[in-house]
Design an enzyme around this catalytic site. Structure first.
Site, PDB file in Angstrom:
ATOM      1  CB  THR A 282      -0.934   0.041   1.218  1.00 32.14           C
ATOM      2  OG1 THR A 282      -1.799  -1.093   1.180  1.00 32.14           O
ATOM      3  CG2 THR A 282      -1.781   1.303   1.214  1.00 32.14           C
ATOM      4  CG  PHE A 284       0.130   4.869   3.460  1.00 34.42           C
ATOM      5  CD1 PHE A 284      -1.073   4.926   4.150  1.00 34.42           C
ATOM      6  CD2 PHE A 284       0.738   3.633   3.308  1.00 34.42           C
ATOM      7  CE1 PHE A 284      -1.651   3.788   4.678  1.00 34.42           C
ATOM      8  CE2 PHE A 284       0.171   2.483   3.826  1.00 34.42           C
ATOM      9  CZ  PHE A 284      -1.035   2.561   4.518  1.00 34.42           C
TER      10      PHE A 284
END
Length: 399
Positions: A282, A284
């Site tokens: 992921t 960010f």
């Protein structure tokens, strides 16, 4: 809409478009040292480092929070007596309670960097915040919008929010919020995500009737959940699902969250690496009120959003401004314009045609301190009716 360009050049660059491709004199790199304005990149305008201003679109007002929200009187709170965990669980009263919309107001700030994230303690976003700022005070927020507002109202210094995942793609809500808020991207964090199935101590997989987690975490574990033959229940965040099971003593439910969430809330991990593909990353974004000064001493990335005039091949022309300067594009995302989604176009063969009108988000590998990046955006404005730099920031090359 006609382009309204007003020169706001800085550092001695006065040519735009194709000039840097050999038609006129070359740019002296030493002449483009950045001199930032006090407000950095403003909404709807490029007012720094060799870019002219473009007439902006109207704000889409995605955030419904009133600027007169009541002042923040808490960042953390204790649990009500009826919500105390069972005797086998850890004491959860010391964990900070996520900020809600009604909590957005003035609070005393210490000297430590305060970083907002969406979710409860133990969320992957908290881990990303601590990776970016190991000594920070991580402040949980109930919603993505709350984290944006917390930075704008000076309650925190930064916000760390997910923008895309290697399994399920982009987090569209945060793209929309980037457009309507005036924060700047100042960094990125790439985090390897391992999703764990957890439940109360003594509970087995066979006893589970439902699994709780954030919708994106459920989507990342589609195959594994199907094998369990359980009901999927969406929750605001992964750690919050684990917290609910612990505080309510739900023996028929499991949560998909981080190993840290299991430790925080006294749950037992039933299975590690629940995600369908083991490599699960992921990305960010780190957001702040002010931009950082771009440099060339390390790899930088720049994020922009723009809309285009109508015409054949206009998107091809827009992307070509980067290819002509050997600038690598790392991300392209399109989102419909919410305020005016339909564009009417005269078609000589079929009369008036209706099309969706889009915003285009692009990340490219170049620093705004480089002449090629400045000239690429100047060239892009020949086709764009709106252009905004969302941020220029160091790339995260680690996992």
């Amino acid at each position: 809409m006609a382009l309204k360009a007003v020169g706001t050049w800085i550092g001695g660059i006065h040519h735009v478009g194709l000039n840097d491709l050999g038609r006129r004199r070359s740019v002296d790199a030493a002449a483009v040292a950045p001199r930032w304005r006090g407000e950095g990149f403003r909404t709807g305008r490029l007012e720094s480092l060799g870019c002219v201003s473009v007439e902006p679109l109207e704000d889409e007002n995605l955030s419904r929070m009133s600027p007169s929200s009541p002042e923040l009187d808490r960042v953390s709170g204790n649990w009500n007596s009826e919500n105390k965990p069972a005797s086998w669980s850890r004491d959860l009263g010391s964990l900070p309670k996520p900020l809600s919309l009604t909590d957005l107001s003035t609070s005393s700030r210490g000297s430590d960097v305060r970083v907002a994230y969406q979710g409860s303690p133990g969320a992957f976003s908290e881990t990303a915040a601590l990776k970016a700022y190991p000594k920070c005070v991580a402040v949980p927020c109930e919603q993505f919008e709350v984290a944006f507002k917390a930075v704008e109202l000076w309650l925190v210094d930064k916000a760390v929010l997910p923008i895309e995942n290697s399994l399920i793609g982009s987090i569209h809500r945060n793209y929309d919020l980037l457009r309507c808020h005036k924060l700047h991207i100042v960094g990125e964090v790439q985090l390897a995500v391992d999703l764990c199935l957890m439940a109360l101590p003594g509970v087995t997989k066979e006893e589970l009737g439902r699994v709780l987690s954030h919708p994106q975490a459920l989507a990342q574990c589609e195959n594994a959940i199907s094998k369990l033959r359980v009901i999927r229940e969406s929750f605001d965040d992964t750690a919050g699902a684990a917290q609910l099971i612990a505080t309510k003593g739900l023996r028929d439910a499991g949560a998909i969250a981080s190993a840290r969430a299991a430790e925080l809330y006294g749950l037992r991990i039933l299975e590690n690496k629940m995600q369908d593909i083991s490599t699960n990353i992921t990305r960010f974004l780190i957001l702040a009120r002010e931009p950082i000064i771009p440099r060339t001493d390390r790899p930088f990335k720049t994020s922009i959003v723009f809309t285009l005039e109508e015409g054949p091949g206009v998107l091809f022309k827009a992307l070509a401004v980067f290819a002509l300067r050997s600038i690598n594009l790392t991300k392209i995302e399109s989102r419909p314009q919410r305020s005016s989604p339909i564009r009417l176009v005269d078609d000589s063969n079929h009369g008036t045609a209706k099309y969706f009108d889009y915003l285009f988000y692009i990340d490219f590998e170049a620093s705004m301190a480089e002449p090629r990046a400045q000239n690429a955006l100047a060239h892009l404005q020949e086709f764009a009716k709106f252009l905004r730099v969302l941020g220029c920031y160091p790339m995260d090359t680690s996992l």
